[in-house]
Enzyme design. Sequence first.
Site, PDB file in Angstrom:
ATOM      1  N   CYS A 140       0.837  -1.200   0.000  1.00 27.77           N
ATOM      2  CA  CYS A 140       0.000   0.000   0.000  1.00 27.77           C
ATOM      3  C   CYS A 140       0.868   1.244   0.000  1.00 27.77           C
ATOM      4  O   CYS A 140       1.874   1.317   0.719  1.00 27.77           O
ATOM      5  CB  CYS A 140      -0.903  -0.015   1.236  1.00 27.77           C
ATOM      6  SG  CYS A 140      -2.027   1.384   1.339  1.00 27.77           S
ATOM      7  N   GLU A 189      -8.507  -1.316  -3.119  1.00 25.79           N
ATOM      8  CA  GLU A 189      -8.937   0.090  -3.143  1.00 25.79           C
ATOM      9  C   GLU A 189     -10.331   0.258  -2.547  1.00 25.79           C
ATOM     10  O   GLU A 189     -10.610   1.256  -1.873  1.00 25.79           O
ATOM     11  CB  GLU A 189      -8.888   0.636  -4.571  1.00 25.79           C
ATOM     12  CG  GLU A 189      -7.527   0.541  -5.245  1.00 25.79           C
ATOM     13  CD  GLU A 189      -6.396   1.128  -4.429  1.00 25.79           C
ATOM     14  OE1 GLU A 189      -6.637   2.092  -3.671  1.00 25.79           O
ATOM     15  OE2 GLU A 189      -5.268   0.622  -4.517  1.00 25.79           O
TER      16      GLU A 189
END
Length: 204
Positions: A140, A189
């Site tokens: 991430c 996401e």
Amino acid sequence: MMKSIKTCLVIAGIVLLPASCGTIRPFSEAEGALIVSGGAEVPFRVLQITDRQDSVLLRTPCGKVRNFAGDPAFRLLIERLKTTLEAENGAGIAAPQVGISKSVFLFMRTDLPGLPVHVAVNPRIVNHPDTTVCFERDGCLSIPDRSGNSVRYPWIDVEYWNEKGEKVRERLDGYSRRNSFTAIIFQHEYDHTKGVLFTDKLCE
């Protein structure tokens, strides 16, 4: 008397206008200011989980985007998200990662030629299998210098709006870095819009 009534209506209209407009604008005043703080070629600062204030926003579920089609601030947000994604060399990025607490993200289509980046607004995962996979080396942009294996679905049926305001319904699959992992990117996401990070879904 009639003139007095008209004057009162005008004043009432002026008083009510900000509240009325506030209900239809896609972004809050603070979010709008952040979006227009740079041009389309200027990347956003990516929030980091290591920063206390950033962490609070990253852990906050996002609100839906209303009346976004054709909105200049929305168009600029998408362009700056694309610039940020390219600058960070990522496969996806969500609006909350740059300080905009709205349910919007970009995801790379590793299942399509040229690896285009698509926009998902107010996304939903409407179906998925009972089985899961352990996706290797999930990472991430908001969690620097760390990766891990995360629990994901091998395919998902999704609904979302694209940047033109068109509704999209499709099945996304793929969970291999050697071939396609579009379904994984979307799930990653999508989690951001719910205040969830990949570190919450590590394989045992």
